[in-house]
Design an enzyme around this catalytic site. Structure first.
Site, PDB file in Angstrom:
ATOM      1  N   GLY A  87       0.832  -1.199   0.000  1.00  0.00           N
ATOM      2  CA  GLY A  87       0.000   0.000   0.000  1.00  0.00           C
ATOM      3  C   GLY A  87       0.865   1.247   0.000  1.00  0.00           C
ATOM      4  O   GLY A  87       2.021   1.219  -0.407  1.00  0.00           O
ATOM      5  N   GLU A  91       6.062   3.882   1.481  1.00  0.00           N
ATOM      6  CA  GLU A  91       6.787   5.048   0.957  1.00  0.00           C
ATOM      7  C   GLU A  91       7.271   5.962   2.068  1.00  0.00           C
ATOM      8  O   GLU A  91       8.292   6.625   1.926  1.00  0.00           O
ATOM      9  CB  GLU A  91       5.953   5.809  -0.070  1.00  0.00           C
ATOM     10  CG  GLU A  91       4.785   6.568   0.497  1.00  0.00           C
ATOM     11  CD  GLU A  91       3.895   7.206  -0.562  1.00  0.00           C
ATOM     12  OE1 GLU A  91       3.286   8.241  -0.269  1.00  0.00           O
ATOM     13  OE2 GLU A  91       3.811   6.658  -1.673  1.00  0.00           O
ATOM     14  N   CYS A 117       3.657  -6.306  -2.602  1.00  0.00           N
ATOM     15  CA  CYS A 117       3.244  -5.098  -3.313  1.00  0.00           C
ATOM     16  C   CYS A 117       4.279  -3.976  -3.171  1.00  0.00           C
ATOM     17  O   CYS A 117       5.429  -4.135  -3.552  1.00  0.00           O
ATOM     18  CB  CYS A 117       1.864  -4.691  -2.803  1.00  0.00           C
ATOM     19  SG  CYS A 117       1.012  -3.485  -3.826  1.00  0.00           S
TER      20      CYS A 117
END
Length: 191
Positions: A87, A91, A117
């Protein structure tokens, strides 16, 4: 029973937080779900990512997920394995020095490490993918290559294993992703 550290954060993908956490509990492991700057009992907001024919995934509000352990109390050496949710959370989680140290510890000690992911962004930031075969959400593929890893494009329902590392492109890969992680842990399921 193994002790698993589960790293997630605000706007982590909903399924990539809820499902692996519950699956690991289901097989009898102790799982500590943590997020930097948050304590046991606090919640994170998740986001639901879906593929609806657009050029990228769509994002909708997910659930509130309650953390069951305090990040500041984590000692990497106390855990048998690490799972990193995907998700948007990775980051910014990769900017936390302790997150990087934890990931490096698992890579250096060859303990089971699983990322899904965008969770692979934390692995690349920790400089732990050089010479490794792995997958990720396709938009993260360039980061894997720049960090010296071999990005492998696989179907979203698949997982890639290289030594102690298990990766998958997205939540449709949960069955393979968790099964491969459990193999690395040596978990036996008896029905």
């Amino acid at each position: 029973m193994k002790k698993i550290l589960f790293l997630t954060g605000d706007f982590a993908e909903d399924y990539e937080t809820m499902v692996p956490f519950q699956m690991l509990l289901m097989v009898g492991h102790e799982v500590h779900a943590v997020c930097p700057d948050k304590k046991k009992g606090e919640t994170i907001k998740t986001a639901i990512h879906d593929f609806e024919g657009d050029q990228t995934y769509t994002e909708k509000p997910g659930h509130n997920f309650q953390l069951n352990y305090t990040f500041d109390e984590v000692k990497a050496e106390d855990y048998d394995g690490l799972v990193i949710a995907g998700g948007r959370a990775p980051e910014y989680l990769r900017l936390n020095p302790k997150v990087i140290q934890i990931v490096q510890y698992f890579a250096e000690t060859d303990k089971p490490l699983a990322a899904i992911c965008h969770g692979i962004q934390i692995l690349t930031a920790a400089n732990t993918v050089k010479g490794k075969r792995l997958t990720a959400y396709p938009a993260v593929g360039p980061e894997v290559r720049i960090a010296g890893g071999e990005y492998v494009e696989v179907d979203p329902t698949e997982a890639v294993v290289d030594g102690n590392l298990v990766t998958s492109p997205a939540w449709p890969g949960h069955p393979r992703f968790i099964a491969e992680f459990l193999k690395l842990l040596g978990t036996k399921i008896e029905l």
